[in-house]
Design an enzyme around this catalytic site. Structure first.
Site, PDB file in Angstrom:
ATOM      1  N   GLU A  68      35.776  38.535  26.433  1.00  0.00           N
ATOM      2  CA  GLU A  68      36.327  39.219  24.587  1.00  0.00           C
ATOM      3  C   GLU A  68      37.713  38.487  24.725  1.00  0.00           C
ATOM      4  OE1 GLU A  68      33.955  41.825  22.602  1.00  0.00           O
ATOM      5  OE2 GLU A  68      35.074  42.698  22.072  1.00  0.00           O
ATOM      6  N   ASP A  69      38.235  39.197  25.350  1.00  0.00           N
ATOM      7  CA  ASP A  69      40.109  39.883  25.126  1.00  0.00           C
ATOM      8  C   ASP A  69      40.622  38.887  26.109  1.00  0.00           C
ATOM      9  OD1 ASP A  69      39.056  41.623  23.724  1.00  0.00           O
ATOM     10  OD2 ASP A  69      39.239  43.749  24.937  1.00  0.00           O
TER      11      ASP A  69
END
Ligand code: ZN
Length: 185
Positions: A68-69
């Site tokens: 996600e990051d």
């Protein structure tokens, strides 16, 4: 090589992989803690809640935000850590193509349908986030915004209950402490 050796290799590899990929990230709080502190807190909560019985879950704790990051693809994660850990990370990864409101709503809707390990990861993640808000509030967040976060986290956790008593108690403690803090400030 024993299973225990392999478990240690797996967790050490996950720690290092997470540390390398999150190297430039910091938490949103006023102390701007290294992002890695969030990951080690989540992994530790999972390790303690399972009495060390699930190295793959601890590894997933370190890796849960890496897709996600960071610029890590599920294929890369699969090549490094195999299918089970990759699928678990995928379960707790939000779809970044959606707007924030929709993403937050989906996270609540999806929670009751997650696998048991994914529910445990969510419980540990939200516990860590509530603790961070209390100890290092995100700069620029009003009391209302923090309160809204608590309500949202609590809605997600409601869908994850009945999974692990220790993790649920850790979340409840973190929520109680933050609620009291918000009332006092
Ligand atoms: Zn997280």
């Amino acid at each position: 090589m024993t299973d225990k050796n392999e478990d240690i290799l797996l967790v050490a590899h996950a720690v290092h992989f997470a540390a390398r990929h999150h190297i430039d990230q910091r938490r949103k709080g006023e102390r701007a803690e290294p992002y890695m502190n969030h990951l080690s807190e989540v992994a530790s909560l999972l390790a303690e809640a399972t009495g060390g019985a699930s190295p793959a879950l601890v590894a997933a704790g370190y890796l849960h935000d890496v897709v996600e990051d960071c610029e890590v693809t599920p294929a890369e994660l699969r090549a490094e850590f195999g299918g089970a850990i990759t699928d678990l990370v995928a379960e707790v990864t939000d779809d970044n193509s959606l707007n924030k409101t929709e993403r937050k709503r989906r996270e609540v809707d999806k929670a009751p349908h997650l696998s048991i390990p994914a529910k445990m990861l969510k419980l540990a993640d939200k516990t860590s986030n509530l603790r961070s808000i209390r100890h290092s509030p995100p700069s620029g967040w009003s009391r209302e915004r923090m309160q809204e976060y608590v309500t949202w986290a609590n809605d997600i956790v409601a869908g994850c209950r009945g999974t692990n008593a220790k993790l649920e108690a850790a979340f409840d403690d973190a929520k109680k402490a933050l609620d009291a803090h918000l009332r006092a400030h």
